[in-house]
Design a protein around this motif. Structure first.
Motif, PDB file in Angstrom:
ATOM      1  N   LEU A 142      24.298  -3.959  43.500  1.00  0.00           N
ATOM      2  CA  LEU A 142      23.223  -4.950  43.412  1.00  0.00           C
ATOM      3  C   LEU A 142      22.477  -4.800  42.087  1.00  0.00           C
ATOM      4  O   LEU A 142      22.133  -5.797  41.437  1.00  0.00           O
ATOM      5  CB  LEU A 142      22.271  -4.777  44.594  1.00  0.00           C
ATOM      6  N   ARG A 143      22.258  -3.544  41.672  1.00  0.00           N
ATOM      7  CA  ARG A 143      21.567  -3.293  40.398  1.00  0.00           C
ATOM      8  C   ARG A 143      22.387  -3.845  39.229  1.00  0.00           C
ATOM      9  O   ARG A 143      21.860  -4.502  38.347  1.00  0.00           O
ATOM     10  CB  ARG A 143      21.358  -1.793  40.210  1.00  0.00           C
ATOM     11  N   LEU A 144      23.690  -3.584  39.274  1.00  0.00           N
ATOM     12  CA  LEU A 144      24.567  -4.046  38.195  1.00  0.00           C
ATOM     13  C   LEU A 144      24.584  -5.571  38.151  1.00  0.00           C
ATOM     14  O   LEU A 144      24.486  -6.184  37.085  1.00  0.00           O
ATOM     15  CB  LEU A 144      25.985  -3.504  38.423  1.00  0.00           C
ATOM     16  N   PHE A 145      24.650  -6.168  39.332  1.00  0.00           N
ATOM     17  CA  PHE A 145      24.674  -7.624  39.416  1.00  0.00           C
ATOM     18  C   PHE A 145      23.377  -8.211  38.850  1.00  0.00           C
ATOM     19  O   PHE A 145      23.401  -9.202  38.124  1.00  0.00           O
ATOM     20  CB  PHE A 145      24.872  -8.051  40.865  1.00  0.00           C
ATOM     21  N   ARG A 178      22.647 -13.787  62.928  1.00  0.00           N
ATOM     22  CA  ARG A 178      22.149 -12.403  62.933  1.00  0.00           C
ATOM     23  C   ARG A 178      23.224 -11.433  62.457  1.00  0.00           C
ATOM     24  O   ARG A 178      22.944 -10.513  61.699  1.00  0.00           O
ATOM     25  CB  ARG A 178      21.716 -12.026  64.358  1.00  0.00           C
ATOM     26  N   ALA A 179      24.470 -11.679  62.909  1.00  0.00           N
ATOM     27  CA  ALA A 179      25.552 -10.758  62.549  1.00  0.00           C
ATOM     28  C   ALA A 179      25.962 -10.921  61.091  1.00  0.00           C
ATOM     29  O   ALA A 179      26.308  -9.952  60.409  1.00  0.00           O
ATOM     30  CB  ALA A 179      26.753 -11.005  63.455  1.00  0.00           C
ATOM     31  N   THR A 180      25.908 -12.171  60.603  1.00  0.00           N
ATOM     32  CA  THR A 180      26.388 -12.435  59.236  1.00  0.00           C
ATOM     33  C   THR A 180      25.347 -12.058  58.190  1.00  0.00           C
ATOM     34  O   THR A 180      25.660 -11.397  57.201  1.00  0.00           O
ATOM     35  CB  THR A 180      26.759 -13.929  59.086  1.00  0.00           C
ATOM     36  N   PHE A 181      24.126 -12.534  58.402  1.00  0.00           N
ATOM     37  CA  PHE A 181      23.088 -12.313  57.387  1.00  0.00           C
ATOM     38  C   PHE A 181      22.250 -11.088  57.724  1.00  0.00           C
ATOM     39  O   PHE A 181      21.082 -11.191  58.061  1.00  0.00           O
ATOM     40  CB  PHE A 181      22.220 -13.565  57.229  1.00  0.00           C
ATOM     41  N   THR A 182      22.899  -9.969  57.610  1.00  0.00           N
ATOM     42  CA  THR A 182      22.151  -8.728  57.785  1.00  0.00           C
ATOM     43  C   THR A 182      21.303  -8.522  56.536  1.00  0.00           C
ATOM     44  O   THR A 182      21.524  -9.188  55.515  1.00  0.00           O
ATOM     45  CB  THR A 182      23.107  -7.537  57.957  1.00  0.00           C
ATOM     46  N   LEU A 183      20.370  -7.607  56.610  1.00  0.00           N
ATOM     47  CA  LEU A 183      19.428  -7.420  55.496  1.00  0.00           C
ATOM     48  C   LEU A 183      20.152  -7.108  54.186  1.00  0.00           C
ATOM     49  O   LEU A 183      19.820  -7.653  53.128  1.00  0.00           O
ATOM     50  CB  LEU A 183      18.453  -6.301  55.845  1.00  0.00           C
ATOM     51  N   ALA A 222      20.204  -9.632  50.851  1.00  0.00           N
ATOM     52  CA  ALA A 222      19.722  -9.201  49.537  1.00  0.00           C
ATOM     53  C   ALA A 222      20.614  -9.738  48.424  1.00  0.00           C
ATOM     54  O   ALA A 222      20.150 -10.041  47.331  1.00  0.00           O
ATOM     55  CB  ALA A 222      19.684  -7.680  49.484  1.00  0.00           C
ATOM     56  N   TRP A 223      21.905  -9.902  48.745  1.00  0.00           N
ATOM     57  CA  TRP A 223      22.821 -10.460  47.742  1.00  0.00           C
ATOM     58  C   TRP A 223      22.637 -11.962  47.568  1.00  0.00           C
ATOM     59  O   TRP A 223      22.968 -12.509  46.518  1.00  0.00           O
ATOM     60  CB  TRP A 223      24.269 -10.181  48.176  1.00  0.00           C
ATOM     61  N   LEU A 224      22.139 -12.607  48.618  1.00  0.00           N
ATOM     62  CA  LEU A 224      22.024 -14.063  48.557  1.00  0.00           C
ATOM     63  C   LEU A 224      21.081 -14.520  47.453  1.00  0.00           C
ATOM     64  O   LEU A 224      21.317 -15.524  46.801  1.00  0.00           O
ATOM     65  CB  LEU A 224      21.509 -14.599  49.897  1.00  0.00           C
ATOM     66  N   VAL A 225      20.005 -13.761  47.245  1.00  0.00           N
ATOM     67  CA  VAL A 225      18.983 -14.170  46.259  1.00  0.00           C
ATOM     68  C   VAL A 225      19.581 -14.198  44.846  1.00  0.00           C
ATOM     69  O   VAL A 225      19.574 -15.246  44.197  1.00  0.00           O
ATOM     70  CB  VAL A 225      17.750 -13.257  46.351  1.00  0.00           C
ATOM     71  N   PRO A 226      20.132 -13.063  44.337  1.00  0.00           N
ATOM     72  CA  PRO A 226      20.704 -13.128  42.989  1.00  0.00           C
ATOM     73  C   PRO A 226      21.889 -14.074  42.900  1.00  0.00           C
ATOM     74  O   PRO A 226      22.090 -14.723  41.868  1.00  0.00           O
ATOM     75  CB  PRO A 226      21.121 -11.687  42.689  1.00  0.00           C
ATOM     76  N   ALA A 227      22.656 -14.194  44.001  1.00  0.00           N
ATOM     77  CA  ALA A 227      23.811 -15.092  43.962  1.00  0.00           C
ATOM     78  C   ALA A 227      23.356 -16.542  43.797  1.00  0.00           C
ATOM     79  O   ALA A 227      23.959 -17.300  43.029  1.00  0.00           O
ATOM     80  CB  ALA A 227      24.630 -14.940  45.232  1.00  0.00           C
ATOM     81  N   SER A 228      22.266 -16.907  44.478  1.00  0.00           N
ATOM     82  CA  SER A 228      21.747 -18.275  44.348  1.00  0.00           C
ATOM     83  C   SER A 228      21.237 -18.516  42.926  1.00  0.00           C
ATOM     84  O   SER A 228      21.473 -19.578  42.343  1.00  0.00           O
ATOM     85  CB  SER A 228      20.600 -18.514  45.331  1.00  0.00           C
ATOM     86  N   ILE A 229      20.533 -17.523  42.378  1.00  0.00           N
ATOM     87  CA  ILE A 229      20.014 -17.674  41.005  1.00  0.00           C
ATOM     88  C   ILE A 229      21.181 -17.833  40.031  1.00  0.00           C
ATOM     89  O   ILE A 229      21.147 -18.674  39.130  1.00  0.00           O
ATOM     90  CB  ILE A 229      19.136 -16.466  40.621  1.00  0.00           C
ATOM     91  N   ALA A 230      22.237 -17.031  40.243  1.00  0.00           N
ATOM     92  CA  ALA A 230      23.401 -17.105  39.354  1.00  0.00           C
ATOM     93  C   ALA A 230      24.023 -18.491  39.408  1.00  0.00           C
ATOM     94  O   ALA A 230      24.411 -19.053  38.377  1.00  0.00           O
ATOM     95  CB  ALA A 230      24.421 -16.053  39.758  1.00  0.00           C
TER      96      ALA A 230
END
Lengths: 155, 178
Positions: free
Chosen positions: A11-14, B90-95, B99-107
């Motif tokens: 996550l940090r690298l990304f 609940r099963a798919t969007f675990t914490l 957390a990856w969704l935010v940077p992925a959306s920005i990207a």
């Protein structure tokens, strides 16, 4: 365990890559230093069926105007500073000033003013795609009309 | 060597088999050599046996059949679609995944924004026309034309046919020639 296998490190690298990408995009949207403005002055009339070979490539753009002949009277290029104004002499005692306003989403906003013997004829602001053009026409000239092709390229 | 107090605290877990091998071995060795702790072990064992006997006697009196029927009924009941969807979310969007969704959306947004700068004309269909933001023709008539084939925007100045100094064959002084 290798450091990159750790999800937190991934996550940090990304995020780092993302920040670099944001800088890259920011650089891409930076305003240009200057804009190359090209004015092509064309005389359109119905006296003959001649199409000036120097206007090759503009046939499609001139086609809707329904005149029979087109002659290039003058073509002029100027490198106009981003916040400056370029002035172009147009036949018939006319003058055209072009001032780039802003550059956004690969489009350039141009403030254009046509005057005739120091009297304003038209004031307009037009956003054109970078390296694109628009046509300003209609002023009568020598039995025909003037057609101005105004194009701009960010430098 | 561990002291008796610490060993006595571990006896319960040792009897339940919850200790790791080295610790379990250490407790076993201590109990074999320490009479006091051995006594504590025997007390705990007798309490556990008493508890087991009591619970078994109580359990024999409980009617389990209705309970199992209830469980089977719950299993057989079909879960409503919205509860299924909620379970999936609940099963798919675990914490950690969220957390990856935010940077992925920005990207994704950055990629879309930068495309126009690096691949000019990719939005050819809707963005290649010049757009007129403002216009002032000082009383003259103005016609605007957008020609689709060549993506050309034309601003055309003209005067009314009833205007002064008009000639019939002067296109510039009549309506626009398109």
């Amino acid at each position: 365990m290798r450091p990159l296998m750790n999800p937190r490190n991934q996550l940090r690298l990304f995020s780092l890559v993302l920040i670099l990408a944001a800088g890259w995009v920011g650089a891409a949207e930076k305003n240009p230093q200057s804009v190359q403005v090209t004015i092509r002055t064309i005389l359109a009339e119905n006296k003959s069926d001649d199409f000036d070979p120097k206007l090759k490539g503009m046939e499609q753009q001139l086609k809707p105007l329904k005149y029979r002949s087109y002659h290039l009277l003058k073509a002029e290029d100027q490198n106009v500073p981003a916040k400056g104004t370029g002035s172009f002499e147009i036949p018939g005692g006319r003058s055209l000033t072009v001032a780039p306003q802003e550059f956004q989403n690969n489009r350039i906003a141009l403030k254009v003013r046509l005057t005739e013997r120091d009297k304003p004829v038209i004031d307009t602001t037009v956003k054109i795609p970078n390296k694109g053009n628009f046509i300003l026409g209609g002023p009568p000239h020598e039995g025909g009309v003037l057609v101005l092709s105004i194009s701009a390229t960010a430098q | 060597m561990r002291d008796c107090e610490s060993i006595r605290q571990s006896i319960g877990r040792w009897l339940d088999g919850e200790l790791e091998a080295p610790e379990s071995e250490s407790v076993r060795a201590h109990l074999a050599s320490c009479a006091e702790c051995g006594k504590a072990q025997q007390q705990l064992e007798s309490i556990q046996q008493m508890l087991k006997k009591t619970l078994l006697a109580e359990a024999q009196q409980i009617e389990f059949l209705p309970f199992w029927r209830g469980v089977q009924l719950r299993i057989a009941q079909r879960t409503p679609w919205h509860e299924q969807a909620l379970d999936w979310v609940r099963a798919t969007f675990t914490l950690s995944r969220a957390a990856w969704l935010v940077p992925a959306s920005i990207a994704l947004i950055l990629a879309i924004l930068s495309l126009e700068s690096y691949v000019p004309g990719w939005r050819e269909g809707r963005n290649s026309f010049a757009s007129v933001e403002s216009i002032d023709a000082y009383g003259r008539n103005v016609a605007l034309l957008r020609e689709n084939e060549s993506k050309t925007t034309v601003i055309w100045l003209y005067e009314d046919q009833e205007g002064e100094n008009e000639t019939a064959d002067e296109p510039a002084k009549s309506a626009p020639a398109f």
